[in-house]
Write a protein that holds these residues in place. Structure first.
Motif, short mmCIF file in Angstrom:
data_model
loop_
_atom_site.label_atom_id
_atom_site.label_comp_id
_atom_site.label_asym_id
_atom_site.label_seq_id
_atom_site.Cartn_x
_atom_site.Cartn_y
_atom_site.Cartn_z
N HIS A 1 0.85 -1.19 0.00
CA HIS A 1 0.00 0.00 0.00
C HIS A 1 0.88 1.24 0.00
N GLY A 2 0.36 2.31 -0.53
CA GLY A 2 1.09 3.56 -0.59
C GLY A 2 1.52 4.07 0.78
N THR A 3 0.71 3.81 1.79
CA THR A 3 1.06 4.26 3.14
C THR A 3 2.33 3.57 3.62
N THR A 4 2.41 2.26 3.43
CA THR A 4 3.58 1.51 3.88
C THR A 4 4.82 1.88 3.08
N ILE A 5 4.66 2.00 1.77
CA ILE A 5 5.79 2.42 0.94
C ILE A 5 6.27 3.80 1.37
N ALA B 1 3.23 14.73 2.28
CA ALA B 1 3.29 15.26 0.91
C ALA B 1 3.60 14.15 -0.09
N PHE B 2 4.54 13.26 0.25
CA PHE B 2 4.87 12.16 -0.65
C PHE B 2 3.66 11.25 -0.83
N TRP B 3 3.01 10.90 0.26
CA TRP B 3 1.82 10.05 0.21
C TRP B 3 0.74 10.68 -0.67
N CYS B 4 0.53 11.97 -0.52
CA CYS B 4 -0.48 12.68 -1.32
C CYS B 4 -0.12 12.68 -2.80
N SER B 5 1.16 12.60 -3.13
CA SER B 5 1.59 12.65 -4.52
C SER B 5 1.41 11.32 -5.26
N LEU B 6 1.19 10.25 -4.52
CA LEU B 6 1.08 8.93 -5.14
C LEU B 6 -0.23 8.80 -5.92
N GLY B 7 -0.11 8.36 -7.16
CA GLY B 7 -1.28 8.04 -7.97
C GLY B 7 -1.43 6.53 -8.04
N LEU B 8 -2.34 6.10 -8.88
CA LEU B 8 -2.56 4.66 -9.05
C LEU B 8 -2.36 4.29 -10.50
N PRO B 9 -1.46 3.42 -10.81
CA PRO B 9 -0.44 2.86 -9.91
C PRO B 9 0.77 3.77 -9.84
N SER B 10 1.56 3.55 -8.84
CA SER B 10 2.83 4.25 -8.66
C SER B 10 3.92 3.22 -8.43
N CYS C 1 8.40 3.01 -7.31
CA CYS C 1 9.64 3.68 -6.97
C CYS C 1 10.79 2.71 -7.16
N ALA C 2 11.92 3.24 -7.58
CA ALA C 2 13.14 2.45 -7.70
C ALA C 2 14.11 2.94 -6.64
N VAL C 3 14.64 1.99 -5.87
CA VAL C 3 15.60 2.34 -4.83
C VAL C 3 16.86 1.51 -5.02
N SER C 4 17.96 2.05 -4.53
CA SER C 4 19.22 1.30 -4.59
C SER C 4 19.27 0.34 -3.41
N LEU C 5 20.03 -0.72 -3.61
CA LEU C 5 20.22 -1.71 -2.55
C LEU C 5 21.70 -1.74 -2.18
N PRO C 6 22.05 -1.90 -0.98
CA PRO C 6 21.22 -2.21 0.18
C PRO C 6 20.81 -0.99 1.00
N ASP C 7 21.10 0.24 0.51
CA ASP C 7 20.87 1.43 1.33
C ASP C 7 19.49 2.05 1.18
N PHE C 8 18.69 1.58 0.23
CA PHE C 8 17.32 2.04 0.03
C PHE C 8 17.22 3.53 -0.32
N VAL C 9 18.18 4.03 -1.08
CA VAL C 9 18.13 5.42 -1.54
C VAL C 9 17.19 5.48 -2.74
N LEU C 10 16.27 6.41 -2.70
CA LEU C 10 15.30 6.57 -3.78
C LEU C 10 16.02 7.07 -5.04
N ARG C 11 15.91 6.31 -6.12
CA ARG C 11 16.54 6.66 -7.39
C ARG C 11 15.56 7.25 -8.38
N ALA C 12 14.32 6.79 -8.34
CA ALA C 12 13.30 7.29 -9.26
C ALA C 12 11.93 7.00 -8.68
N ALA C 13 10.98 7.86 -9.00
CA ALA C 13 9.59 7.66 -8.58
C ALA C 13 8.68 8.01 -9.74
N VAL C 14 7.84 7.07 -10.11
CA VAL C 14 6.79 7.31 -11.10
C VAL C 14 5.51 7.35 -10.29
N LEU C 15 4.99 8.54 -10.10
CA LEU C 15 3.91 8.73 -9.14
C LEU C 15 2.53 8.51 -9.70
#
Length: 95
Positions: free
Chosen positions: A48-52, A66-75, A77-91
């Motif tokens: 769910h968007g809340t958990t993400i 603000a991030f939660w409000c920006s999420l559309g359906l579907p959304s 995100c790409a993150v790097s591993l293992p540090d979980f840095v956000l690389r891209a978001a398709v909202l």
């Protein structure tokens, strides 16, 4: 307004059966468990968007509401591993 309260008070039970901190910890634990079993390659997480939002904003300097409000359906995100840095978001991948 309930969502804003949820994100602004992560240690308080605002809705559902767990606090924001508990939900984030549960999801993070699941992600880490999968990464331990499959340390190579890519990982797809579906939630769910809340958990993400809780997960990503714990690792990034983003306003959770603000991030939660920006999420559309579907959304997604790409993150790097293992540090979980956000690389891209398709909202809103539906447009």
């Amino acid at each position: 307004s309930v969502a804003r309260t949820f994100f602004e008070n992560p240690g308080s039970l605002v809705w559902g059966n767990e606090t924001a901190e508990q939900a984030r910890a549960r999801f993070t634990g699941g992600v880490r468990a999968v990464l331990e079993k499959h340390p190579e390659g890519n990982l797809a997480m579906v939630a769910h968007g809340t958990t993400i939002t809780l997960f990503l904003t714990h690792h990034e300097d983003l306003d959770p509401h603000a991030f939660w409000c920006s999420l559309g359906l579907p959304s997604f995100c790409a993150v790097s591993l293992p540090d979980f840095v956000l690389r891209a978001a398709v909202l809103d991948a539906g447009t």
